[in-house]
Structures are given as C-alpha cells and as structure tokens.
Design a protein around this motif. Structure first.
Motif, short mmCIF file in Angstrom:
data_model
loop_
_atom_site.label_atom_id
_atom_site.label_comp_id
_atom_site.label_asym_id
_atom_site.label_seq_id
_atom_site.Cartn_x
_atom_site.Cartn_y
_atom_site.Cartn_z
N SER A 278 1.11 -1.23 0.09
CA SER A 278 0.67 0.35 -0.19
C SER A 278 0.36 1.01 0.00
N GLN A 279 2.23 0.76 -0.37
CA GLN A 279 2.80 2.36 -0.03
C GLN A 279 4.36 2.45 -1.09
N HIS A 280 4.89 3.57 -1.48
CA HIS A 280 5.83 2.96 -2.52
C HIS A 280 7.82 2.62 -1.49
N ARG A 281 8.52 2.35 -1.40
CA ARG A 281 9.22 1.83 -0.51
C ARG A 281 10.68 3.14 -0.94
N TYR A 282 11.05 4.12 -0.29
CA TYR A 282 12.31 4.52 -0.57
C TYR A 282 13.40 4.22 -0.15
N ALA A 283 14.68 4.86 -0.95
CA ALA A 283 15.98 5.06 0.11
C ALA A 283 16.51 6.76 -0.21
N LEU A 284 16.95 6.62 0.92
CA LEU A 284 17.85 8.45 1.00
C LEU A 284 19.28 7.50 0.92
N ARG A 285 19.86 7.78 -0.47
CA ARG A 285 21.54 6.98 0.19
C ARG A 285 22.78 8.73 0.18
#
Length: 514
Positions: A278-285
């Motif tokens: 139910s959501q987008h999964r992000y990564a801030l690198r």
C-alpha cells in the motif's frame, strides 16, 4: 677462594657478559620515554634477563658443589634462557625504538614472527653447541613433528593468516571493517588474532584464520585516506504522492542542510526501491565521512528528512496493521480547532505587518496558515529565488544572510519567534533579497499570496499600511547590509512605490478589483 666465589667469578668473568649488559642498558635508555606498554615489556624482559643470570649462577654453584649432571644442565638452561632474553631485548630496541625513530612502522605481527624465528635459530645453535646431532634429531622426530603440526593446525592457520593479511595489505591497523554483524576499527594485528574496537568501546578478538575464511568489508582508514561510506535511510510514502516529488524533497532535505559528517560530493541521492502492498518504498542514500558516528548521523538525516516531508505536505506511510477508530466526539474536535485557531491568531497579532487587521480578518487569515517545520541547518529561503509566500516564526531562531558572490556571504541578522521573513516576495512577487537558514530546529507558519489576497480585495486600504511597514523593514535590511560591509547592496524602496507594486501584484487596479 671458596666454591661459591669461584662460581660467581666464572660467571661474571665471561667475555660476553659486558656485551649483554650493555645491550640491556642501551635498550632501557631507548625505551625510557616510550609508551607505557613498551616500558612494561622492557621491565619484564629485564627481570627475565636477571633471572637467567641467576639460573646460570645456580648451575655454576651446582658444578662447584660436585653435581656433575644437575650443574651443567642448569647452567646450559640458563645460557639458553639468557639468549632468549637478549633476543627479546634486541627486538624491543629495534621494533619499538630504532625503526619508529627513522619513520618505519612495522605491524606487531612482524615483530612477533621475527622474534620467534630468532629464538628457534638460537635454540638450534645452542643444541648444536651442546653436541646434539640436529639431522638425526629431525629424522627421529618426524612422526612427533607431524602430530604436533596436526594438533596445532589452528594456531598455524592463525599465524599464516596474520602474515597474509599484512603482506597483501588487505587489512591494516586503523581500518574500519564490517565482519558479519560486527563493525569496528582494527586496533592491532597479532600473530594469533586481530583486535577490533567497536563503537561501544568493546575490543573483540577475532582469530586470523576466521578472517581468512570469511568475507569482510573494509570501509576505510580516516587517518590515511578520504573515507566515503554510503549509508541508506529507508522510508515509506503512500501511493497518493507522486514519486518524483518525494525524490526531489528527500534529496533537497540533505543537500540544502549543513549536516556534520555528511559529504557534499558525491551528493545525496534518493531512489524508489520497490512497490509495497500500500506504499512506495524509498531509500535516501548519502555518503558518510567519519564511520564512527554512523547511527547518530543517520538519526540527524532522518530528522531533516521528516521535517522536509512534513513541509511539503507528504505523510509517511502508516503501518499496515493500523485500525482506524473515531475516539473523539464533535465537541472535542471543535475545542481543538478553536485552540489551534487562537494560537494562530495570537501569532499573527504579534507581527507588525498585520497590526491593522481586525479580529475577523485575522481569523480568516489564520485559516490559510500552513505549519512548516525546519531542522537546524536547513535553507528556508534562498536569495534570488521566486516564492510568493512569507514565514511567521513561532519557535527557534533563524539567520539572515546576504550572498556576496564568489561563495561568500554576510550575516545580517538573527531572528527570534514573533517575527516574519519573506514578506516582500509575498506582497510584491520580487525575488528573495536574502538567504535565510535555520540556526536551530524551527517551527514556522507559511502564508501564501492566496491567503492574503481576499483580505486586500475586501479592504484595499490595508495595502497602504502594509506598504509603509514593508518600506521600514526594507530600510532596516539595507542598513544591516551596510553595517556588515557586504559587497552587494540592497535597494531601498519608498512606501508609495511599494504601494504601487502591491496593488499591481494583487491586481487591485484591474477592473473588478477594489
């Protein structure tokens, strides 16, 4: 001469004894100002050296007393031990004093192996001098040697592993490494083990054979190179927010903030990892400069990320197990809304720019305020940018900077709660005249052009009072720039000119305007 005196004379009259004592004295002088661990090793070696001489004396006394077997055996054992003590003293002087003074630093394992080889060589020489046939000894002890080698395979593996780690430079003292769930800095490499100091202050001993058999990651050595360690901060946002907006907001949150231990080159990057249920999964690198405060820096980055997302109206995804329940009745909700409205009206009343507004106008204006938090170090407005809104500061403090070119800037003022900034952009549409950064964590309300426009259209006379206030504030900013000896100057504006620009920007002179 008594037997005891004769034995003592035979010991101390040996021609090599002055040389041994001289070596011990020279090493003691070299290490007298060394590290505490070196001085402790020297003290132990000197005590061992003295005990060896006493063993030799005891052997001589036994010979003088008529012990034909115990005397020579004890004396030879003392001579053998004295040679080992001398090798230890020479090793201390060479590896702990002489080589460091000429700029040569050797790993501790090299010292250990060199001393072991020298001790084995001395033992073989001494056995040969005692009349032992080394060839027959090796031949007859082949089975024993094989058994010992099999029993000591782990120890030999550790020794060889330590040597290979040093010879191929795959691991050196000072390196930050990761080994499975262990992370820390290498503080020592010995013949049997490698010592790793963790961030919790613990020293973990890892056998060298385990390092040779396992895969480990070398992060880098801050003492000898520029370390860049990429870190991942993961978060989730619902499907209702466009991914491009989330990526831009997340990258700007770190790029525009001055965060300690976060590299500006390479720049931070946000990526969309995958689609969840139910959501987008992000990564801030981002790239970490110093591996020591890894979790602490991750925490600061999360603070900036959360504040940036909230300012942009982007909510983090709720846990999938959330059960929605209505626990408050309508009366309670009205009370909360009224309390928030009063807080906003109170904040507006403290600002000179809105002093001429009535209670009803303030209530209407309060409905357009948007909560806008900023983390310390964030850039709130940038000089030259176009933005048709102002900020009302209600918590924390901000700094106003005048960009002077060539990456230079001058501090003009520090603002505290109860002040506004960015008002000229909202009222006239002109570019930002200064850069404003968050000195501490900041709580603001943001008001855009649309929120103020309906009040001006209902009562255009307000524009005249507002223009006088803006002219006064513009004069204060110009004087602050002059006092700071800035390379650039800020133009001054007369109230009548500002009034014309305000009326033109809000379209008050067009048909239909009042």
């Amino acid at each position: 001469m008594t037997p005891i005196a004769g034995a003592a004379w035979a010991l101390f009259a040996r021609p090599e004894l002055p040389f041994l004592i001289a070596v011990a004295a020279v090493v003691a002088l070299l290490l007298r100002r060394g590290a505490p661990a070196d001085r402790q090793s020297l003290r132990g070696a000197l005590i061992f050296f003295g005990l060896c001489l006493l063993v030799e004396l005891a052997g001589a006394l036994l010979e003088a007393a008529g012990a034909p077997h115990a005397g020579p055996l004890t004396r030879n054992a003392g001579i053998l031990a004295t040679g080992l003590a001398l090798i230890r003293l020479v090793g201390l002087g060479l590896f702990r004093a002489l080589l460091p003074r000429i700029g040569v630093t050797t790993p501790r394992i090299v010292e250990d192996v060199a001393l072991v080889i020298a001790a084995l060589a001395w033992g073989m020489v001494r056995l040969r001098m005692a009349g032992v046939d080394l060839g027959s000894l090796v031949t007859t002890s082949a089975v024993i040697t094989a058994v010992l080698a099999f029993a000591m395979q782990d120890t030999l593996g550790n020794v060889l592993g330590g040597l290979f780690l040093e010879l191929d430079d795959s691991l050196t003292v000072g390196d930050w490494i990761q080994l499975d769930d262990l992370s820390g800095r290498v503080v020592d490499i010995r013949w049997r083990h490698t010592a790793i100091r963790t961030r919790n202050g613990e020293t973990v001993i890892v056998p060298n054979s385990a390092l040779m058999k396992s895969r480990f990651t070398v992060i880098g050595n801050p003492d000898t190179e520029r370390v860049r360690w990429r870190r991942w901060v993961r978060f989730e946002v619902g499907f209702d927010t466009p991914p491009a907006q989330v990526l831009a907001v997340a990258e700007r949150a770190v790029r525009d903030a001055d965060i300690v231990n976060v590299a500006t080159d390479p720049p931070p990057q946000c990526v969309l990892l995958e689609f969840g249920p139910s959501q987008h999964r992000y990564a801030l690198r981002y790239w970490l400069i110093d591996p020591q405060p890894d979790d602490a820096t991750d925490s600061v980055v999360r603070l900036h990320l959360r504040a940036a997302l909230e300012r942009a109206g982007i909510a983090l995804a709720l846990p999938k197990s959330v059960i929605y329940r209505v626990a408050d009745d309508e009366a309670h909700q009205r009370m909360l809304r009224a309390r928030e409205l009063e807080a906003r009206i109170h904040a507006l009343q403290s600002v000179e720019l809105f002093a001429s507004l009535t209670r009803e106008e303030l209530e209407a204006l309060a409905g357009y305020l948007v909560h806008a938090p900023f983390a310390a170090g964030a850039v709130i407005t940038r000089q030259g940018a176009i933005a048709h809104w102002l900020y009302l500061l209600v918590g924390g403090s901000v700094e106003v900077w005048l960009e002077t070119g060539h990456n230079g800037r001058q501090l003009l003022a520090t603002l505290t709660p109860g002040t506004v900034f960015g008002e000229m952009g909202m009222m006239t549409g002109e570019p930002r005249r200064a850069t404003v950064t968050a000195k501490t964590d900041v709580e603001c309300y943001r008001l855009d052009k649309k929120g103020f426009e309906h009040i001006l259209r209902a009562r255009p006379a307000i524009a005249e009072e507002v223009s006088r206030v803006l002219a006064a504030r513009a004069g204060d900013l110009s004087r602050a720039a002059e006092e700071a000896a800035a390379q650039a100057s800020l133009p001054r504006a007369a109230p009548d000119k500002l009034l014309e620009r305000i009326r033109a920007f809000f379209g008050l002179d067009r048909p239909g305007g009042k």
